[in-house]
Scaffold this active site. Structure first.
Site, PDB file in Angstrom:
ATOM      1  N   TYR A 129       0.811  -1.221   0.000  1.00 26.29           N
ATOM      2  CA  TYR A 129       0.000   0.000   0.000  1.00 26.29           C
ATOM      3  C   TYR A 129       0.846   1.272   0.000  1.00 26.29           C
ATOM      4  CZ  TYR A 129      -4.385  -2.494   0.723  1.00 26.29           C
ATOM      5  OH  TYR A 129      -5.488  -3.292   0.562  1.00 26.29           O
ATOM      6  N   LYS A 176       3.110 -14.440   5.643  1.00 21.48           N
ATOM      7  CA  LYS A 176       3.364 -15.421   4.571  1.00 21.48           C
ATOM      8  C   LYS A 176       4.871 -15.621   4.444  1.00 21.48           C
ATOM      9  CE  LYS A 176       1.720 -18.044   1.206  1.00 21.48           C
ATOM     10  NZ  LYS A 176       0.915 -19.257   1.470  1.00 21.48           N
ATOM     11  N   ASP A 209      -3.091 -17.751   4.494  1.00 23.08           N
ATOM     12  CA  ASP A 209      -4.136 -18.561   3.882  1.00 23.08           C
ATOM     13  C   ASP A 209      -4.764 -19.501   4.907  1.00 23.08           C
ATOM     14  OD1 ASP A 209      -1.409 -19.261   3.529  1.00 23.08           O
ATOM     15  OD2 ASP A 209      -1.942 -20.982   2.304  1.00 23.08           O
ATOM     16  N   ASP A 233      -6.143  -5.804   5.452  1.00 22.54           N
ATOM     17  CA  ASP A 233      -7.278  -5.299   4.693  1.00 22.54           C
ATOM     18  C   ASP A 233      -8.223  -6.446   4.337  1.00 22.54           C
ATOM     19  OD1 ASP A 233      -8.950  -3.627   3.296  1.00 22.54           O
ATOM     20  OD2 ASP A 233      -7.543  -3.196   1.685  1.00 22.54           O
TER      21      ASP A 233
END
Length: 339
Positions: A129, A176, A209, A233
């Site tokens: 972002y 991740k 995930d 987000d």
């Protein structure tokens, strides 16, 4: 009555679409309980663009900088034309590094998740972002995912301190790092180091995930989630979907000196001006603002009145299966507050 005699001047940004309607009702509630606020209205969004030539006028930025507190209704960022998201602009301008999104099941609100009560603490200023991207050639674009020790350390610390303050026992660090070993690896390593300073809080790290699956199947296992900008987000909206949607969850963007409390849902121009909008999300954001300034009793009173009102089908707005409207819903909340 307020718990202290300190008055806070706050910047009020009504926003676009349904924003002015729900903002007006939230202010009615705050004024009814004599919240220790005075109000300075400022413009942002399409209304500001059309009337002042800017989505985020300098006068609005000056008001927020001066008052240190703001409450913001939903705003519209036009698609195309190089317009930058107002929320992203505010976060970057004032270094509002912590996006705080409490997500809880509310009685009598149709939802798919029961007994959900968690808070997502999302890093707000870096990651993808930050907008560092370029066209390599006509057919290839690159975006840079920038993660820093500073950004990781302060968001992790905010999350652990929030858990401690609210008597939560568990923090989940979502990442991740199994794939992005350097960027997410730095975030994970830094967050775990901060967690060692809070031995009374159970720390676990969860790959993003897997976190999505766990949130859908058993959200009750989570209390505080600390994560990066993009993941936060996505997870914030996922969790909102568990408890009834964006119309019933609050949000705040918090920095060292300045805090902006906002409706996280859209401006819903299709129902603007029809007295149909549900003020629940923005009202809960106002509750967060009261908690932020130490007015815990007023915050608790408003939440209790809101929950009681949600039990009345004649008061609830149509999106919650009720027969009320924006004004009558607020009328019922005020009636349930008594005073």
């Amino acid at each position: 009555m307020p718990q202290n005699d300190v008055m806070h001047k706050i910047t009020v940004i009504p926003g676009d679409g349904i924003g002015p309607e729900i903002t007006a009702q939230v202010l009615r509630v705050l004024k009814h309980v004599n919240a220790p606020f005075s109000y300075e209205e400022a413009a942002a969004g399409e209304i500001a663009l059309n009337t002042m030539g800017s989505l985020l006028p300098e006068s609005t930025l000056e008001s927020i900088a001066r008052n240190k507190l703001a409450i913001k209704g939903p705003t519209t960022t036009p698609v195309g034309g190089g317009h930058k998201s107002i929320n992203v602009s505010l976060r970057q301008k004032f270094d509002l590094y912590a996006n705080v999104r409490p997500v809880r099941t509310l009685p009598n609100v149709p939802c798919v998740g029961q007994d959900v009560n968690l808070t997502i603490v999302r890093e707000n200023t870096e990651d993808l972002y930050a907008g560092i991207e370029r066209m390599v050639d006509d057919h290839t674009a690159e975006s840079i995912k920038r993660i820093t020790y500073k950004g990781s350390e302060r968001i992790a610390r905010y999350g652990y301190e929030l858990a401690q303050k609210t008597q939560r026992k568990k923090v989940a660090i979502v990442h991740k790092a199994n794939i992005m070993k350097m960027s997410d690896g730095l975030f994970l390593k830094t967050s775990l180091q901060v967690g060692q300073e809070f031995p009374q809080i159970e720390t676990r790290d969860v790959i993003v995930d897997n976190a999505c699956m766990q949130l859908v199947t058993k959200p009750q296992q989570f209390e505080v989630i600390v994560t990066q900008n993009l993941y936060g987000d996505i997870l914030s909206d996922l969790c909102a979907g568990l408890v009834g949607g964006l119309g019933v969850v609050p949000g705040a963007n918090i920095g060292r000196d300045i805090a902006v409390f906002e409706a996280v849902h859209g401006s819903a121009p299709d129902i603007a001006g029809q007295n149909k909008a549900n003020p629940t999300a923005l009202l809960q954001s106002a509750v967060m603002m009261l908690e932020h300034v130490g007015e815990l009793k007023l915050a608790q009173d408003i939440m209790a009145a809101l929950i009681k009102t949600l039990g009345d089908a004649n008061a609830r707005t149509a999106d919650l299966g009720g027969h009320g409207n924006t004004v009558t819903f607020t009328d019922a909340i005020i009636q349930n507050l008594g005073r």
